[in-house]
Design a protein around this motif. Structure first.
Motif, PDB file in Angstrom:
ATOM      1  N   LEU A  83       0.842  -1.192   0.000  1.00 49.92           N
ATOM      2  CA  LEU A  83       0.000   0.000   0.000  1.00 49.92           C
ATOM      3  C   LEU A  83       0.881   1.247   0.000  1.00 49.92           C
ATOM      4  O   LEU A  83       1.948   1.266   0.617  1.00 49.92           O
ATOM      5  CB  LEU A  83      -0.906   0.014   1.224  1.00 49.92           C
ATOM      6  N   SER A  84       0.396   2.279  -0.672  1.00 52.44           N
ATOM      7  CA  SER A  84       1.096   3.554  -0.715  1.00 52.44           C
ATOM      8  C   SER A  84       0.163   4.665  -0.286  1.00 52.44           C
ATOM      9  O   SER A  84      -1.058   4.562  -0.440  1.00 52.44           O
ATOM     10  CB  SER A  84       1.606   3.844  -2.127  1.00 52.44           C
ATOM     11  N   CYS A  85       0.745   5.725   0.229  1.00 55.45           N
ATOM     12  CA  CYS A  85      -0.030   6.889   0.644  1.00 55.45           C
ATOM     13  C   CYS A  85       0.753   8.134   0.256  1.00 55.45           C
ATOM     14  O   CYS A  85       1.866   8.340   0.743  1.00 55.45           O
ATOM     15  CB  CYS A  85      -0.270   6.853   2.146  1.00 55.45           C
ATOM     16  N   ALA A  86       0.174   8.938  -0.611  1.00 51.97           N
ATOM     17  CA  ALA A  86       0.775  10.207  -1.018  1.00 51.97           C
ATOM     18  C   ALA A  86       0.170  11.316  -0.164  1.00 51.97           C
ATOM     19  O   ALA A  86      -1.053  11.498  -0.160  1.00 51.97           O
ATOM     20  CB  ALA A  86       0.511  10.459  -2.488  1.00 51.97           C
ATOM     21  N   ALA A  87       1.013  12.039   0.547  1.00 53.36           N
ATOM     22  CA  ALA A  87       0.533  13.054   1.487  1.00 53.36           C
ATOM     23  C   ALA A  87       0.850  14.457   1.003  1.00 53.36           C
ATOM     24  O   ALA A  87       1.878  14.691   0.356  1.00 53.36           O
ATOM     25  CB  ALA A  87       1.164  12.824   2.855  1.00 53.36           C
ATOM     26  N   SER A  88      -0.029  15.388   1.330  1.00 53.72           N
ATOM     27  CA  SER A  88       0.199  16.793   1.011  1.00 53.72           C
ATOM     28  C   SER A  88      -0.602  17.663   1.974  1.00 53.72           C
ATOM     29  O   SER A  88      -1.457  17.161   2.713  1.00 53.72           O
ATOM     30  CB  SER A  88      -0.210  17.099  -0.439  1.00 53.72           C
ATOM     31  N   GLY A  89      -0.302  18.967   1.958  1.00 50.61           N
ATOM     32  CA  GLY A  89      -1.051  19.889   2.798  1.00 50.61           C
ATOM     33  C   GLY A  89      -0.466  20.108   4.172  1.00 50.61           C
ATOM     34  O   GLY A  89      -0.997  20.894   4.961  1.00 50.61           O
ATOM     35  N   PHE A  90       0.621  19.426   4.467  1.00 54.48           N
ATOM     36  CA  PHE A  90       1.299  19.595   5.749  1.00 54.48           C
ATOM     37  C   PHE A  90       2.751  19.185   5.578  1.00 54.48           C
ATOM     38  O   PHE A  90       3.118  18.588   4.557  1.00 54.48           O
ATOM     39  CB  PHE A  90       0.619  18.773   6.847  1.00 54.48           C
ATOM     40  N   THR A  91       3.564  19.521   6.570  1.00 50.96           N
ATOM     41  CA  THR A  91       4.992  19.194   6.509  1.00 50.96           C
ATOM     42  C   THR A  91       5.166  17.733   6.901  1.00 50.96           C
ATOM     43  O   THR A  91       5.314  17.390   8.075  1.00 50.96           O
ATOM     44  CB  THR A  91       5.796  20.115   7.428  1.00 50.96           C
ATOM     45  N   PHE A  92       5.161  16.889   5.886  1.00 50.69           N
ATOM     46  CA  PHE A  92       5.137  15.432   6.080  1.00 50.69           C
ATOM     47  C   PHE A  92       6.252  14.963   7.007  1.00 50.69           C
ATOM     48  O   PHE A  92       6.022  14.152   7.908  1.00 50.69           O
ATOM     49  CB  PHE A  92       5.243  14.759   4.707  1.00 50.69           C
ATOM     50  N   SER A  93       7.438  15.451   6.802  1.00 48.11           N
ATOM     51  CA  SER A  93       8.607  14.961   7.533  1.00 48.11           C
ATOM     52  C   SER A  93       8.592  15.327   9.017  1.00 48.11           C
ATOM     53  O   SER A  93       9.432  14.849   9.774  1.00 48.11           O
ATOM     54  CB  SER A  93       9.895  15.471   6.890  1.00 48.11           C
ATOM     55  N   SER A  94       7.641  16.145   9.424  1.00 43.14           N
ATOM     56  CA  SER A  94       7.564  16.578  10.822  1.00 43.14           C
ATOM     57  C   SER A  94       6.615  15.734  11.660  1.00 43.14           C
ATOM     58  O   SER A  94       6.522  15.941  12.877  1.00 43.14           O
ATOM     59  CB  SER A  94       7.126  18.045  10.910  1.00 43.14           C
ATOM     60  N   PHE A  95       5.913  14.812  11.035  1.00 41.77           N
ATOM     61  CA  PHE A  95       4.864  14.087  11.749  1.00 41.77           C
ATOM     62  C   PHE A  95       5.031  12.580  11.672  1.00 41.77           C
ATOM     63  O   PHE A  95       5.433  12.035  10.634  1.00 41.77           O
ATOM     64  CB  PHE A  95       3.486  14.452  11.167  1.00 41.77           C
ATOM     65  N   SER A  96       4.681  11.933  12.773  1.00 43.10           N
ATOM     66  CA  SER A  96       4.477  10.494  12.704  1.00 43.10           C
ATOM     67  C   SER A  96       3.322  10.223  11.749  1.00 43.10           C
ATOM     68  O   SER A  96       2.446  11.084  11.536  1.00 43.10           O
ATOM     69  CB  SER A  96       4.125   9.931  14.079  1.00 43.10           C
ATOM     70  N   MET A  97       3.329   9.039  11.183  1.00 46.65           N
ATOM     71  CA  MET A  97       2.239   8.628  10.287  1.00 46.65           C
ATOM     72  C   MET A  97       1.745   7.248  10.701  1.00 46.65           C
ATOM     73  O   MET A  97       2.513   6.422  11.216  1.00 46.65           O
ATOM     74  CB  MET A  97       2.703   8.597   8.835  1.00 46.65           C
ATOM     75  N   THR A  98       0.489   7.019  10.435  1.00 41.73           N
ATOM     76  CA  THR A  98      -0.184   5.821  10.945  1.00 41.73           C
ATOM     77  C   THR A  98      -1.062   5.192   9.863  1.00 41.73           C
ATOM     78  O   THR A  98      -1.622   5.892   9.025  1.00 41.73           O
ATOM     79  CB  THR A  98      -1.050   6.235  12.159  1.00 41.73           C
ATOM     80  N   TRP A  99      -1.136   3.886   9.908  1.00 38.58           N
ATOM     81  CA  TRP A  99      -2.101   3.154   9.086  1.00 38.58           C
ATOM     82  C   TRP A  99      -3.222   2.652  10.001  1.00 38.58           C
ATOM     83  O   TRP A  99      -2.965   2.100  11.082  1.00 38.58           O
ATOM     84  CB  TRP A  99      -1.457   1.974   8.370  1.00 38.58           C
ATOM     85  N   ILE A 100      -4.433   2.827   9.535  1.00 36.24           N
ATOM     86  CA  ILE A 100      -5.644   2.406  10.231  1.00 36.24           C
ATOM     87  C   ILE A 100      -6.436   1.529   9.260  1.00 36.24           C
ATOM     88  O   ILE A 100      -6.348   1.738   8.039  1.00 36.24           O
ATOM     89  CB  ILE A 100      -6.502   3.631  10.611  1.00 36.24           C
ATOM     90  N   ARG A 101      -7.201   0.597   9.770  1.00 36.03           N
ATOM     91  CA  ARG A 101      -8.060  -0.180   8.883  1.00 36.03           C
ATOM     92  C   ARG A 101      -9.458  -0.320   9.474  1.00 36.03           C
ATOM     93  O   ARG A 101      -9.631  -0.223  10.684  1.00 36.03           O
ATOM     94  CB  ARG A 101      -7.470  -1.553   8.571  1.00 36.03           C
ATOM     95  N   ALA A 102     -10.406  -0.530   8.583  1.00 35.73           N
ATOM     96  CA  ALA A 102     -11.799  -0.701   8.984  1.00 35.73           C
ATOM     97  C   ALA A 102     -12.350  -1.920   8.262  1.00 35.73           C
ATOM     98  O   ALA A 102     -12.496  -1.911   7.038  1.00 35.73           O
ATOM     99  CB  ALA A 102     -12.611   0.544   8.637  1.00 35.73           C
ATOM    100  N   ALA A 103     -12.605  -2.966   9.026  1.00 36.83           N
ATOM    101  CA  ALA A 103     -13.165  -4.192   8.461  1.00 36.83           C
ATOM    102  C   ALA A 103     -14.688  -4.093   8.447  1.00 36.83           C
ATOM    103  O   ALA A 103     -15.270  -3.349   9.234  1.00 36.83           O
ATOM    104  CB  ALA A 103     -12.724  -5.392   9.285  1.00 36.83           C
ATOM    105  N   PRO A 104     -15.324  -4.851   7.565  1.00 42.50           N
ATOM    106  CA  PRO A 104     -16.789  -4.824   7.478  1.00 42.50           C
ATOM    107  C   PRO A 104     -17.435  -5.122   8.827  1.00 42.50           C
ATOM    108  O   PRO A 104     -17.112  -6.125   9.472  1.00 42.50           O
ATOM    109  CB  PRO A 104     -17.091  -5.927   6.467  1.00 42.50           C
ATOM    110  N   GLY A 105     -18.317  -4.242   9.289  1.00 40.98           N
ATOM    111  CA  GLY A 105     -19.015  -4.460  10.536  1.00 40.98           C
ATOM    112  C   GLY A 105     -18.203  -4.174  11.780  1.00 40.98           C
ATOM    113  O   GLY A 105     -18.685  -4.397  12.900  1.00 40.98           O
ATOM    114  N   LYS A 106     -17.004  -3.682  11.607  1.00 39.23           N
ATOM    115  CA  LYS A 106     -16.145  -3.383  12.757  1.00 39.23           C
ATOM    116  C   LYS A 106     -15.717  -1.923  12.738  1.00 39.23           C
ATOM    117  O   LYS A 106     -15.832  -1.245  11.739  1.00 39.23           O
ATOM    118  CB  LYS A 106     -14.917  -4.295  12.746  1.00 39.23           C
ATOM    119  N   GLY A 107     -15.216  -1.468  13.848  1.00 39.79           N
ATOM    120  CA  GLY A 107     -14.743  -0.094  13.939  1.00 39.79           C
ATOM    121  C   GLY A 107     -13.343   0.061  13.406  1.00 39.79           C
ATOM    122  O   GLY A 107     -12.765  -0.869  12.838  1.00 39.79           O
ATOM    123  N   LEU A 108     -12.799   1.235  13.567  1.00 36.46           N
ATOM    124  CA  LEU A 108     -11.439   1.497  13.136  1.00 36.46           C
ATOM    125  C   LEU A 108     -10.445   0.732  14.013  1.00 36.46           C
ATOM    126  O   LEU A 108     -10.590   0.684  15.230  1.00 36.46           O
ATOM    127  CB  LEU A 108     -11.143   2.994  13.204  1.00 36.46           C
TER     128      LEU A 108
END
Length: 117
Positions: free
Chosen positions: A20-45
């Motif tokens: 998986l890839s994520c292209a980020a913009s609108g903020f200073t990317f290198s200054s922030f931690s980044m996280t992956w989240i997932r949402a399965a059918p019928g379940k929360g984040l």
């Protein structure tokens, strides 16, 4: 304004791999931690993984530890998640988020991962 575009999802058989890839913009990317989240059918984040701003520290949910690898390229404002040994229970919409596991901001539409048995 957080803008991210996730890609790389798809349909894969159990045991397979995806990146998986994520292209980020609108903020200073290198200054922030980044996280992956997932949402399965019928379940929360569900938190999946977090990487520190410079990539020196990573953390994983127990459910994916040893199978998924998070990485980033600050020169390209890109976040990645390598998914190996996929299981049917990994089926979910995957989102990347600005911030750490306990304080993140979602900004994209996600990318769907479907694992067939």
């Amino acid at each position: 304004q957080v803008q991210v575009v996730e890609s790389g999802g798809g349909l894969v058989e159990a045991g397979g791999s995806l990146r998986l890839s994520c292209a980020a913009s609108g903020f200073t990317f290198s200054s922030f931690s980044m996280t992956w989240i997932r949402a399965a059918p019928g379940k929360g984040l569900e938190w999946v993984s977090t990487i520190s701003s410079r990539g020196g520290s990573t953390a994983y949910a127990d459910s994916v530890k040893g199978r998924f690898t998070i990485s980033r390229d600050n020169s390209k404002n890109m976040l990645y998640l390598q998914l190996n040994s996929l299981k049917t229970e990994d089926t979910a919409m995957y989102y990347c988020a600005k911030g750490a596991s306990n304080d993140y901001v979602l900004g994209g539409q996600g990318t769907q991962v479907t694992v067939s048995s």
